[in-house]
Structures are given as structure tokens and as C-alpha cells.
Design an enzyme around this catalytic site. Structure first.
Site, PDB file in Angstrom:
ATOM      1  CG  HIS A  33      51.688  45.174  51.818  1.00  0.00           C
ATOM      2  ND1 HIS A  33      52.410  46.048  52.599  1.00  0.00           N
ATOM      3  CD2 HIS A  33      51.387  45.845  50.684  1.00  0.00           C
ATOM      4  CE1 HIS A  33      52.546  47.198  51.956  1.00  0.00           C
ATOM      5  NE2 HIS A  33      51.929  47.100  50.791  1.00  0.00           N
ATOM      6  CG  MET A  37      45.871  51.483  45.574  1.00  0.00           C
ATOM      7  SD  MET A  37      46.300  50.723  43.981  1.00  0.00           S
ATOM      8  CE  MET A  37      47.565  49.574  44.506  1.00  0.00           C
ATOM      9  CG  MET A  68      49.780  53.498  47.895  1.00  0.00           C
ATOM     10  SD  MET A  68      50.146  52.272  46.617  1.00  0.00           S
ATOM     11  CE  MET A  68      49.348  50.829  47.329  1.00  0.00           C
ATOM     12  CG  MET A 136      56.385  52.988  47.066  1.00  0.00           C
ATOM     13  SD  MET A 136      55.449  51.490  47.418  1.00  0.00           S
ATOM     14  CE  MET A 136      54.923  50.974  45.776  1.00  0.00           C
ATOM     15  CG  ASP A 174      54.830  47.325  47.858  1.00  0.00           C
ATOM     16  OD1 ASP A 174      54.764  46.406  47.017  1.00  0.00           O
ATOM     17  OD2 ASP A 174      53.830  47.939  48.274  1.00  0.00           O
TER      18      ASP A 174
END
Length: 217
Positions: A33, A37, A68, A136, A174
Site C-alpha cells: 500500500h 499525499m 490522497m 478510512m 485503512d
């Protein structure tokens, strides 16, 4: 249900990401994963496509890239070219639909994520176009946070929808996943668990991954 474990490199030693990726492969991880960001969508900055490209050379693990970022449509092609096998964009981004269409055109698995404050209904219109939904279970942006148990109803709802419509939908969680919270997520219907500190900081990552996958505390 086939449970998969996706260690998050957000918890890895960034001074030796290649070795860390190989360590997870040897420990039996199913996916790697990769949290991307931009410092805008979330209050942190991590890595970009060039790092993913370099990591692709050192491990055979499928790359689960979690964007993200505020404008995912501008960057999905770069991450696919770098070696991403699946790319997740956020439902909160105005260009999420465009990014998903790009991913489907490229033949890469695509996923949609919702933050804790976003109703799970946001993904409903896309269900038959997705390979995975990511729930999330912490506020995105930083590792090491505690699992939010009030997100479990979202997972249950998604699994009910997938069963109702006969969709082969993966449900990923996550945030705050460890040997104590993994059974909760699995019982609710999740089948892909992102785990950062629980795996990377473990004295025995292989045993930890095996324990997470078992669904038993």
C-alpha cells in the site's frame, strides 16, 4: 473470504524503501500500500510517481496506490506508468469520476475511498464500476492513529450492497489496523487490510501478517 494484507509504506524506513518493500514481500504480504499525499487534500506530503517507479524494480508485490491528492485526474496516468496495479482516489475530490474513467481506460484496477466524515452513500453510484472501496478508519494524512470503530457500519453496508447486487467488490480498511482491530473489520465484511505500524514495527512481520489474516485477536 480471502483476506489480503497490504502493509503501508507510510510506516516504513524511508531511508531504505527498497529493502523495506522486499522485507514485506518476504513476510508474505499480498499487496504494498503506497500512500501519496499532496499537502493539500491532507496535511502531509509523502512521495510521487518517480519513487513508485523505482520501487517497481525491486519487488513483485502488486502496488496498491492510494492517492490522497486534490486533483487525481492529473496524476493517475503517471502512477500507472510507474507500475501501479490498483489506484484509489477519494470520493471527496471533484475530479474523482474523471480519474476513475482514466483508470478504467488504462485497464488498471480502480477504487474509491471515503473519509470518516463522508457518508458511504457517496460510492453507491459507482459500485458496478469499481474493483474496490476503501473505508478510512482514521482521518487520512498521518500514520499511527487509532481505529475508529464507528466506521464499521460503513463496511457492513458495502458488503451488503456487494452481496445484494452480486458484485465481486473488494472492501479495504485503512487506519489503526492491528491484531486487535483486524477481526472487527473482517467480521464487518472487509477483505483487504492496510496495516502500517503493526507490520513494519513488528519484531516478526511474517507472524503479524499471518495473525492479521486469520481474523482472530
Amino acid at each position: 473470504m480471502n483476506i489480503q494484507i497490504a502493509p503501508s509504506i507510510l510506516s516504513a524506513d524511508f531511508a531504505c524503501l527498497g529493502q523495506e518493500a522486499r522485507r514485506m514481500e518476504l513476510a508474505g504480504a499480498d499487496l504494498l500500500h503506497i500512500d501519496v499525499m499532496d499537502g493539500h487534500f491532507v496535511p502531509n506530503i509523502t512521495i510521487g510517481a518517480p519513487v513508485v517507479y523505482c520501487l517497481r524494480k525491486v519487488t513483485k508485490l502488486p502496488f496498491d496506490v492510494h492517492l490522497m491528492i486534490s486533483e487525481p485526474d492529473r496524476y493517475v496516468d503517471a502512477f500507472v506508468d510507474a507500475g501501479a496495479n490498483m489506484v484509489t482516489v477519494h470520493a471527496e475530490c471533484p475530479s474523482a469520476d474523471k480519474a476513475l474513467k482514466q483508470l478504467r481506460h488504462r485497464g488498471v484496477k480502480c477504487a474509491l475511498s471515503v473519509k470518516p466524515g463522508t457518508p458511504v452513500d457517496a460510492v453507491y453510484p459507482y459500485l458496478d464500476k469499481l474493483d474496490m472501496v476503501l473505508v478510512m478508519t482514521v482521518e487520512p494524512g498521518f500514520g499511527g492513529q487509532s481505529f475508529m470503530t464507528d466506521m464499521l457500519p460503513k463496511i457492513r453496508t458495502l458488503r451488503q450492497w456487494a452481496d445484494q447486487f452480486g458484485l465481486p467488490l473488494d472492501i479495504q480498511v485503512d487506519g489503526g489496523v492491528d491484531v486487535n482491530t483486524a477481526p472487527l473489520a473482517i467480521a464487518a465484511g472487509a477483505n483487504i487490510l492496510v496495516a502500517g505500524t503493526a507490520v513494519f514495527y513488528s519484531d516478526d512481520p511474517k507472524a503479524t501478517i499471518r495473525k492479521l489474516r486469520s481474523g482472530r485477536a
